[in-house]
Write a protein that holds these residues in place. Structure first.
Motif, PDB file in Angstrom:
ATOM      1  N   GLU A  38      31.918  41.486  32.872  1.00 28.22           N
ATOM      2  CA  GLU A  38      32.490  41.568  34.221  1.00 28.22           C
ATOM      3  C   GLU A  38      33.894  40.969  34.271  1.00 28.22           C
ATOM      4  O   GLU A  38      34.806  41.553  34.866  1.00 28.22           O
ATOM      5  N   ASN A  41      36.380  43.234  32.548  1.00 24.99           N
ATOM      6  CA  ASN A  41      36.703  44.393  33.387  1.00 24.99           C
ATOM      7  C   ASN A  41      37.650  44.016  34.519  1.00 24.99           C
ATOM      8  O   ASN A  41      38.612  44.739  34.796  1.00 24.99           O
ATOM      9  N   LEU A  42      37.391  42.890  35.168  1.00 26.26           N
ATOM     10  CA  LEU A  42      38.275  42.434  36.241  1.00 26.26           C
ATOM     11  C   LEU A  42      39.670  42.150  35.710  1.00 26.26           C
ATOM     12  O   LEU A  42      40.677  42.485  36.341  1.00 26.26           O
ATOM     13  N   GLU A  45      41.503  45.292  35.058  1.00 25.41           N
ATOM     14  CA  GLU A  45      41.899  45.910  36.331  1.00 25.41           C
ATOM     15  C   GLU A  45      43.134  45.229  36.917  1.00 25.41           C
ATOM     16  O   GLU A  45      43.674  45.683  37.918  1.00 25.41           O
ATOM     17  N   LYS A  47      43.219  41.876  37.884  1.00 30.06           N
ATOM     18  CA  LYS A  47      42.904  40.752  38.779  1.00 30.06           C
ATOM     19  C   LYS A  47      43.491  39.463  38.214  1.00 30.06           C
ATOM     20  O   LYS A  47      43.488  39.245  37.010  1.00 30.06           O
ATOM     21  N   ILE A  52      39.550  35.753  39.836  1.00 26.46           N
ATOM     22  CA  ILE A  52      38.341  35.878  39.013  1.00 26.46           C
ATOM     23  C   ILE A  52      37.559  34.569  39.061  1.00 26.46           C
ATOM     24  O   ILE A  52      36.335  34.570  39.221  1.00 26.46           O
TER      25      ILE A  52
END
Length: 90
Positions: A38, A41-42, A45, A47, A52
């Motif tokens: 997770e 992935n963040l 993206e 972030k 986070i």
């Protein structure tokens, strides 16, 4: 028995007691595989680390250490770069 102790001391006890500094002991170093996925992935993206960290209720430094570790283990495909206070993968 004495040989075993000597071997352990030689291989694992490189410093005298109280002569070792452990960096970042106050930070979290363990993550579930789901959390790692997770966070990766963040991060991919775009972030920000602080966002986070808020999502995972942890210190941004802990997220940084995880991202840094994951980048180090990509066999040179990606590197973590620090540019004027901003962290990114290249």
């Amino acid at each position: 028995m004495k040989q075993s102790i000597a071997l352990i001391e030689k291989n694992y006890m490189q410093r005298e007691r109280d002569q070792t500094y452990f960096a970042n002991e106050d930070l979290r170093h363990d993550w579930s595989l789901r959390e790692v996925e997770e966070i990766e992935n963040l991060w991919k993206e775009g972030k920000h680390i602080t966002k986070i960290a808020k999502l995972f209720d942890c210190d941004p430094d802990e997220v940084f250490l995880l991202i840094f570790d994951r980048a180090r283990h990509t066999k040179g495909k990606e590197k973590v770069m620090l540019n004027f206070g901003q962290l990114f993968m290249k």
